[in-house]
Scaffold this motif. Structure first.
Motif, PDB file in Angstrom:
ATOM      1  N   ILE A 198     -38.659   2.568  -2.863  1.00  0.00           N
ATOM      2  CA  ILE A 198     -39.238   1.882  -1.704  1.00  0.00           C
ATOM      3  C   ILE A 198     -40.700   1.526  -1.973  1.00  0.00           C
ATOM      4  O   ILE A 198     -41.148   0.419  -1.679  1.00  0.00           O
ATOM      5  N   VAL A 199     -41.447   2.472  -2.562  1.00  0.00           N
ATOM      6  CA  VAL A 199     -42.851   2.220  -2.897  1.00  0.00           C
ATOM      7  C   VAL A 199     -42.973   1.069  -3.890  1.00  0.00           C
ATOM      8  O   VAL A 199     -43.866   0.219  -3.790  1.00  0.00           O
ATOM      9  N   ASP A 200     -42.045   1.002  -4.869  1.00  0.00           N
ATOM     10  CA  ASP A 200     -42.074  -0.050  -5.884  1.00  0.00           C
ATOM     11  C   ASP A 200     -41.503  -1.366  -5.384  1.00  0.00           C
ATOM     12  O   ASP A 200     -41.401  -2.337  -6.133  1.00  0.00           O
ATOM     13  N   ARG A 201     -41.082  -1.399  -4.109  1.00  0.00           N
ATOM     14  CA  ARG A 201     -40.520  -2.605  -3.476  1.00  0.00           C
ATOM     15  C   ARG A 201     -39.257  -3.075  -4.202  1.00  0.00           C
ATOM     16  O   ARG A 201     -39.023  -4.261  -4.384  1.00  0.00           O
ATOM     17  N   ALA A 202     -38.439  -2.108  -4.620  1.00  0.00           N
ATOM     18  CA  ALA A 202     -37.162  -2.439  -5.254  1.00  0.00           C
ATOM     19  C   ALA A 202     -36.164  -2.872  -4.185  1.00  0.00           C
ATOM     20  O   ALA A 202     -36.204  -2.388  -3.049  1.00  0.00           O
ATOM     21  N   SER A 203     -35.277  -3.781  -4.557  1.00  0.00           N
ATOM     22  CA  SER A 203     -34.235  -4.211  -3.628  1.00  0.00           C
ATOM     23  C   SER A 203     -32.963  -3.387  -3.799  1.00  0.00           C
ATOM     24  O   SER A 203     -32.173  -3.274  -2.866  1.00  0.00           O
ATOM     25  N   ASP A 204     -32.783  -2.808  -4.984  1.00  0.00           N
ATOM     26  CA  ASP A 204     -31.583  -2.029  -5.267  1.00  0.00           C
ATOM     27  C   ASP A 204     -31.914  -0.866  -6.193  1.00  0.00           C
ATOM     28  O   ASP A 204     -32.831  -0.948  -7.022  1.00  0.00           O
ATOM     29  N   ILE A 205     -31.136   0.206  -6.055  1.00  0.00           N
ATOM     30  CA  ILE A 205     -31.158   1.315  -7.010  1.00  0.00           C
ATOM     31  C   ILE A 205     -29.775   1.386  -7.647  1.00  0.00           C
ATOM     32  O   ILE A 205     -28.767   1.455  -6.941  1.00  0.00           O
ATOM     33  N   HIS A 206     -29.733   1.343  -8.969  1.00  0.00           N
ATOM     34  CA  HIS A 206     -28.465   1.444  -9.693  1.00  0.00           C
ATOM     35  C   HIS A 206     -28.392   2.795 -10.393  1.00  0.00           C
ATOM     36  O   HIS A 206     -29.288   3.138 -11.181  1.00  0.00           O
ATOM     37  N   ILE A 207     -27.363   3.559 -10.095  1.00  0.00           N
ATOM     38  CA  ILE A 207     -27.123   4.837 -10.762  1.00  0.00           C
ATOM     39  C   ILE A 207     -25.881   4.660 -11.624  1.00  0.00           C
ATOM     40  O   ILE A 207     -24.764   4.500 -11.097  1.00  0.00           O
ATOM     41  N   GLU A 208     -26.085   4.663 -12.938  1.00  0.00           N
ATOM     42  CA  GLU A 208     -25.039   4.228 -13.868  1.00  0.00           C
ATOM     43  C   GLU A 208     -24.725   5.337 -14.877  1.00  0.00           C
ATOM     44  O   GLU A 208     -25.555   5.683 -15.713  1.00  0.00           O
ATOM     45  N   PRO A 209     -23.517   5.909 -14.792  1.00  0.00           N
ATOM     46  CA  PRO A 209     -23.132   6.942 -15.762  1.00  0.00           C
ATOM     47  C   PRO A 209     -22.667   6.320 -17.083  1.00  0.00           C
ATOM     48  O   PRO A 209     -22.069   5.248 -17.108  1.00  0.00           O
ATOM     49  N   ASP A 210     -22.986   7.008 -18.164  1.00  0.00           N
ATOM     50  CA  ASP A 210     -22.505   6.628 -19.489  1.00  0.00           C
ATOM     51  C   ASP A 210     -21.786   7.839 -20.079  1.00  0.00           C
ATOM     52  O   ASP A 210     -21.670   8.883 -19.432  1.00  0.00           O
ATOM     53  N   GLU A 211     -21.354   7.712 -21.316  1.00  0.00           N
ATOM     54  CA  GLU A 211     -20.583   8.796 -21.909  1.00  0.00           C
ATOM     55  C   GLU A 211     -21.384  10.093 -21.984  1.00  0.00           C
ATOM     56  O   GLU A 211     -20.873  11.168 -21.654  1.00  0.00           O
ATOM     57  N   ASN A 212     -22.644   9.990 -22.386  1.00  0.00           N
ATOM     58  CA  ASN A 212     -23.462  11.184 -22.583  1.00  0.00           C
ATOM     59  C   ASN A 212     -24.757  11.175 -21.776  1.00  0.00           C
ATOM     60  O   ASN A 212     -25.644  11.999 -22.021  1.00  0.00           O
ATOM     61  N   SER A 213     -24.903  10.245 -20.849  1.00  0.00           N
ATOM     62  CA  SER A 213     -26.159  10.144 -20.112  1.00  0.00           C
ATOM     63  C   SER A 213     -25.926   9.591 -18.719  1.00  0.00           C
ATOM     64  O   SER A 213     -24.844   9.101 -18.396  1.00  0.00           O
ATOM     65  N   LEU A 214     -26.983   9.676 -17.909  1.00  0.00           N
ATOM     66  CA  LEU A 214     -26.987   9.095 -16.566  1.00  0.00           C
ATOM     67  C   LEU A 214     -28.274   8.307 -16.429  1.00  0.00           C
ATOM     68  O   LEU A 214     -29.363   8.829 -16.659  1.00  0.00           O
ATOM     69  N   GLN A 215     -28.170   7.029 -16.077  1.00  0.00           N
ATOM     70  CA  GLN A 215     -29.330   6.154 -16.016  1.00  0.00           C
ATOM     71  C   GLN A 215     -29.586   5.697 -14.588  1.00  0.00           C
ATOM     72  O   GLN A 215     -28.649   5.309 -13.876  1.00  0.00           O
ATOM     73  N   VAL A 216     -30.861   5.742 -14.175  1.00  0.00           N
ATOM     74  CA  VAL A 216     -31.271   5.212 -12.871  1.00  0.00           C
ATOM     75  C   VAL A 216     -32.157   4.002 -13.118  1.00  0.00           C
ATOM     76  O   VAL A 216     -33.150   4.082 -13.849  1.00  0.00           O
ATOM     77  N   ARG A 217     -31.794   2.879 -12.511  1.00  0.00           N
ATOM     78  CA  ARG A 217     -32.567   1.647 -12.695  1.00  0.00           C
ATOM     79  C   ARG A 217     -32.883   1.044 -11.332  1.00  0.00           C
ATOM     80  O   ARG A 217     -32.093   1.131 -10.396  1.00  0.00           O
ATOM     81  N   TYR A 218     -34.079   0.426 -11.244  1.00  0.00           N
ATOM     82  CA  TYR A 218     -34.501  -0.269 -10.033  1.00  0.00           C
ATOM     83  C   TYR A 218     -34.443  -1.780 -10.270  1.00  0.00           C
ATOM     84  O   TYR A 218     -34.840  -2.251 -11.331  1.00  0.00           O
ATOM     85  N   ARG A 219     -33.975  -2.501  -9.259  1.00  0.00           N
ATOM     86  CA  ARG A 219     -34.033  -3.961  -9.316  1.00  0.00           C
ATOM     87  C   ARG A 219     -35.260  -4.416  -8.531  1.00  0.00           C
ATOM     88  O   ARG A 219     -35.336  -4.254  -7.326  1.00  0.00           O
ATOM     89  N   ILE A 220     -36.224  -4.986  -9.261  1.00  0.00           N
ATOM     90  CA  ILE A 220     -37.480  -5.437  -8.657  1.00  0.00           C
ATOM     91  C   ILE A 220     -37.667  -6.913  -8.986  1.00  0.00           C
ATOM     92  O   ILE A 220     -37.648  -7.290 -10.162  1.00  0.00           O
TER      93      ILE A 220
END
Length: 329
Positions: A198-220
């Protein structure tokens, strides 16, 4: 030492009514014996206000004067200029467009500072003018906020990593997920992810699992930016925490689900829409952020040309008819 540029700028200040001719003579006389900028002498001797002097400096150099309090600063822009350099040279990064970075500074004519910033950031520097107290206030406010988030996030991750996931084969899966998602470190981590978006004024938060990791990305501004990678073993707990907030079925992970919840941040009410989608490596979650405060805009703020704005206002004043607004989503 007095330069021709000092005299020209001084005359410009007199023409604009910022100082009187006698005040300019006094300042120039003082500058003969002091290695200070003319602007600093005027302020030190109380001959003019800082805002009027630096507004004139911006006009004289034909560059923008920036009121830093009016800008929402992207944390990724802050990362381009280390806090130590910002404090040393009293500069503040405001925004970047393609390969140019706009920097608020006291002395936009300082070639040494501009070259240093160019080498440090790898961007072409577009100088702008701001007053000293606004620059220092912005440095302390924005850098400390960014550092606070990073340190809080590191602390949460470390606490999580110290905790071993407790497995009880007799415990039902749904109950175990509910227990894990309610643990304090997981709650704090999810809260940090949402509040920073919210502070970064992102429109979306993507939480994306992979085989050995978990990634969080913001759409700005339409572009996805990598934010953090929480421990993989916390994937189920993080996703379950979000599903609980959105009143979704935490035991169901094989079909898509949609829900919503609301958060309050600094007095702002923000709606969050949640969509989950099963993947090979677990559920993919997207949180759409709808900040009500950012939607309250006047027609004049939307960028209409004057003729189009007048036409639209004329149509709105009509007692009948329909105006259709369409977009990509």
């Amino acid at each position: 030492m007095i330069t021709d540029e000092d005299r020209k700028f001084g005359e410009f200040l007199v023409d604009r009514g910022v100082v009187s001719p006698s005040q300019l003579v006094e300042a120039l006389r003082f500058k003969k014996h002091q290695d200070l900028e003319l602007t600093q002498i005027l302020l030190n001797k109380g001959l003019a206000s800082d805002r009027s002097v630096f507004n004139c400096l911006a006009e004289y150099l034909n560059i923008p004067f920036i009121e830093l309090r009016d800008y929402d600063i992207d944390t990724r822009v802050l990362e381009l200029v280390p806090k130590e350099i910002a404090l040393r040279y009293k500069v503040f990064p405001v925004f970047k467009i393609e390969n140019s970075l706009t920097i608020a500074m006291l002395n936009p004519g300082d070639v040494h500072v501009i070259d240093t910033l160019r080498r440090e950031t790898g961007y072409e520097i577009e100088p702008a003018v701001s007053i000293e107290r606004d620059i220092l206030e912005a440095i302390h406010r924005h850098y400390e906020t960014s550092e606070s988030f990073d340190s809080s996030l590191d602390e949460v991750i470390q606490n999580i990593q110290r905790q071993k996931p407790q497995e009880d084969e007799k415990e039902k899966a749904a109950e175990r997920l509910k227990r894990l998602s309610a643990e304090t470190p997981v709650v704090k981590l999810v809260n940090l992810i949402i509040s920073q978006a919210i502070v970064d004024r992102a429109s979306d938060i993507h939480i994306e699992p992979d085989e050995n990791s978990l990634q969080v990305r913001y759409r700005i501004d339409g572009i996805l930016h990598e934010n953090l990678s929480p421990p993989k073993h916390l994937q189920a707990a993080i996703i379950s925490r979000i599903k609980i907030l959105a009143e979704l079925d935490i035991a169901e992970s094989r079909v898509p689900q949609d829900g919503r919840f609301q958060v309050s941040l600094n007095g702002r009410e923000v709606d969050i829409r949640v969509s989950t989608l099963p993947t090979v490596y677990g559920e993919n979650v997207v949180l759409r952020i709808l900040d009500k405060s950012s939607l309250m805009m006047n027609l004049e703020d939307l960028g209409f040309q004057e003729l189009a704005l007048q036409q639209l206002k004329s149509l709105l004043s009509s007692s009948y008819g329909i105006i259709l607004v369409s977009g990509p989503t």
